[in-house]
Design an enzyme around this catalytic site. Structure first.
Site, short mmCIF file in Angstrom:
data_model
loop_
_atom_site.label_atom_id
_atom_site.label_comp_id
_atom_site.label_asym_id
_atom_site.label_seq_id
_atom_site.Cartn_x
_atom_site.Cartn_y
_atom_site.Cartn_z
N ASP A 1 0.83 -1.21 0.00
CA ASP A 1 0.00 0.00 0.00
C ASP A 1 0.86 1.26 0.00
OD1 ASP A 1 -1.35 -2.27 1.06
OD2 ASP A 1 -2.85 -1.00 2.02
N HIS B 1 -1.08 4.46 -0.45
CA HIS B 1 -2.10 5.33 0.17
C HIS B 1 -1.81 6.83 0.02
CE1 HIS B 1 -5.20 2.81 1.76
NE2 HIS B 1 -4.33 2.02 2.36
N ASP C 1 -4.23 -0.36 -3.24
CA ASP C 1 -4.33 0.77 -2.30
C ASP C 1 -3.30 1.84 -2.60
OD1 ASP C 1 -6.41 -0.62 -1.18
OD2 ASP C 1 -5.68 -0.50 0.88
N ASP D 1 -6.27 7.19 -1.42
CA ASP D 1 -7.05 7.37 -0.18
C ASP D 1 -6.14 7.59 1.03
OD1 ASP D 1 -9.65 7.38 -1.08
OD2 ASP D 1 -9.99 5.25 -0.77
N ARG D 2 -6.69 8.31 1.98
CA ARG D 2 -6.04 8.67 3.25
C ARG D 2 -4.92 9.70 3.04
NH1 ARG D 2 -7.79 6.33 7.76
NH2 ARG D 2 -9.07 4.47 7.63
N ASN E 1 -8.59 -2.93 -1.94
CA ASN E 1 -9.96 -2.63 -1.52
C ASN E 1 -10.27 -1.13 -1.60
OD1 ASN E 1 -8.08 -2.61 0.83
ND2 ASN E 1 -9.88 -1.87 1.94
N HIS E 2 -9.21 -0.28 -1.65
CA HIS E 2 -9.45 1.17 -1.76
C HIS E 2 -9.58 1.64 -3.21
CE1 HIS E 2 -9.47 3.06 2.24
NE2 HIS E 2 -8.94 1.91 2.59
N HIS F 1 -3.73 -8.37 -3.00
CA HIS F 1 -3.80 -7.28 -2.01
C HIS F 1 -4.19 -7.77 -0.62
CE1 HIS F 1 -4.20 -3.34 -0.32
NE2 HIS F 1 -5.39 -3.68 0.14
N ARG G 1 -12.20 -6.64 10.27
CA ARG G 1 -12.63 -5.46 9.50
C ARG G 1 -14.13 -5.44 9.25
NH1 ARG G 1 -7.95 -3.51 6.57
NH2 ARG G 1 -6.23 -4.96 6.80
N HIS H 1 -2.19 -4.67 2.54
CA HIS H 1 -3.49 -4.46 3.22
C HIS H 1 -3.42 -4.15 4.71
CE1 HIS H 1 -7.83 -4.76 3.31
NE2 HIS H 1 -7.91 -5.95 3.82
#
Length: 486
Positions: free
Chosen positions: A229, A231, A258, A261-262, A290-291, A339, A387, A414
């Site tokens: 990731d 991110h 990923d 995001d964030r 997943n993002h 992922h 999660r 992840h």
């Protein structure tokens, strides 16, 4: 039957442990805080505060399923404890379950009618649910939808004479262009929309033609790098390239989902990765995380950032392109890279993954969901996901999947890891995470990447620390409401 003395000493001991847990939480040691709250709960399970505090620690680790369970327990113990509803509402919200979150915030308001904070959050939640209902009402049915990509002619977009940023001459993305673009991004300059459209549309065309499971061949004596990731942490991505070289045919990479995001430089990250894909398709492989989905991008910042730096059309275009990303890769028929993780059933073959119709938003169950969301667990068998999506799987599940498919190793991402990686399941599974000091949360985690050299493909793990970046906070473009809980 225990004596009253024992009972009261348990209660006071539990209170001492709770205070230790609170200190661990303040020091951002959320895993340690969870373990300490668990010890307090063992001594006194009838204290709703312990359950709600542990729920908050789970939320900080993005373990929203566990947070919902703990908050629900707090509510069972004390139905008038507003923090229980508050913590559960925040966890539902983080999962994009706005309607469930609304019910909990209504309950908080009922218990604390004069609390201005509760009133504010309830109003924000009501707005989010109204917006969601409106979007659902105007949504065009899947069968009638047209691709936004088909309506874009980037050749006709004029580049103003005063634009001094990176330019693509003709249709070919060159290394010089990518380097200039990255330099511009470092200096917080934007790429012209004409070139951004060109990069994203060319990448879409390439990804569309790939299978859901991509086979990668690394010749003997050559190497291959897998990153986890990122991110939206652009300045850490640049650092990876400085440490390990730019992507090229001789120095290929796989970024394992990923990307966005964030972190608040997600546009810069995605355009850089896509530009390298356009420059040389075999220099960089990209997997879906997943993002890379509408529901996550709506909440965690990418959608807002794209709207701010590019335009509404790009929001739709990225959503389309993310649906084209492959779900998994296999290196030299030996290393399976995905992922999230493995499956709720035994017997899944690589051919089953190849056969997945991935051109859609991720479903809430099934193979595609599990590939993007699942996590390893330290004990055998399978369990519910912390999660709240996917599942947890043990070393026996990993071993059987590898045996069934004649593979040696699972590499997945992840999850934040203190050292940037973790080797689990008797050495058969490695987690790699490439966003150091994730979300600037003073977690201080390192980032990592894995270099494999053919033919033996022995993993060589390199770790690195976070780089300074301009003063734009993580989640700067995120859903307003979610930022209240960060």
């Amino acid at each position: 039957m225990p004596s009253m003395e024992n009972g009261s000493s348990d209660v006071s001991r539990a209170e001492e442990i709770k205070l230790q847990a609170n200190e661990a939480f303040k020091a951002h040691k959320y895993g340690q805080a969870i373990d300490l709250y668990a010890r307090a709960i063992e001594l006194n399970a009838q204290n709703a505060v312990y359950w709600a505090n542990r729920a908050f620690a789970h939320t900080k680790l993005e373990e929203y399923g566990s947070a919902i369970q703990d908050a629900t327990k707090a509510i069972e113990v004390d139905p008038k404890y507003s923090k229980g509803y508050y913590r559960r509402g925040a966890a539902y919200l983080a999962m994009g379950k706005f309607k469930e979150a609304l019910k909990d915030f209504q309950q908080v308001k009922k218990i604390c009618p004069n609390d201005p904070d509760a009133t504010k959050k309830l109003k924000e939640c009501e707005k989010a649910v109204m917006k969601l209902k409106f979007e659902e009402a105007i949504a065009v049915p899947e069968s009638e939808r047209h691709s936004v990509a088909d309506s874009i002619d980037y050749h006709s977009i004029e580049v103003e004479p005063q634009y001094s940023g990176a330019k693509i001459e003709g249709d070919v993305v060159t290394l010089d262009f990518v380097k200039k673009m990255m330099d511009d991004f470092k200096n917080q300059k934007c790429l012209h929309k004409r070139y951004a459209f060109q990069i994203v549309l060319q990448t879409r065309e390439m990804l569309q033609s790939q299978p859901s499971l991509v086979d990668i061949n690394v010749p003997d004596g050559s190497h291959f790098t897998v990153c986890g990731d990122v991110h939206g942490q652009f300045y850490d991505l640049i650092n990876i390239f400085e440490l390990n070289g730019l992507p090229s045919e001789e120095n290929p990479y796989l970024f394992n989902g990923d990307f966005v995001d964030r972190g608040s430089f997600s546009v810069e990250v995605i355009l850089t990765l896509f530009a390298f894909k356009c420059m040389c398709p075999s220099a960089i492989y990209l997997a879906r995380g997943n993002h890379e989905s509408k529901s996550m991008n709506k909440i965690y910042g990418f959608e807002g950032e794209v709207r701010s730096k590019l335009s509404e059309t790009f929001v739709e275009l990225f959503a389309e392109v993310f649906c084209c990303l492959p779900l998994a890769h296999v290196i030299n028929e030996k290393v399976f890279v995905v992922h999230g993780g493995l499956f709720s059933v035994d017997g899944v073959k690589l051919s089953d993954i190849r056969a997945i119709d991935r051109f859609c938003e991720p479903p809430e169950e099934g193979l595609m969901c599990e590939l993007l969301w699942s996590d390893p667990q330290p004990f055998p068998g399978r369990g519910p996901s912390k999660r709240g999506v996917g599942l947890s799987f043990g070393a026996d599940v990993t071993r059987k999947f590898l045996q069934d498919n004649n593979l040696d190793l699972v590499v997945r991402s992840h999850e934040v890891k203190d050292e940037g990686y973790e080797i689990e399941h008797d050495g058969k599974l490695i987690t790699v995470f490439s966003a150091p000091n994730y979300c600037d949360q003073q977690m201080g985690n390192k980032g990592a990447f894995i270099c494999f050299e053919a033919p033996d493909l022995k993993p060589n793990i390199v770790t690195f620390s976070a780089m300074p970046h301009p003063d734009v906070k993580p989640m700067a473009y995120a859903n307003n409401f979610l930022r209240m809980f960060q």
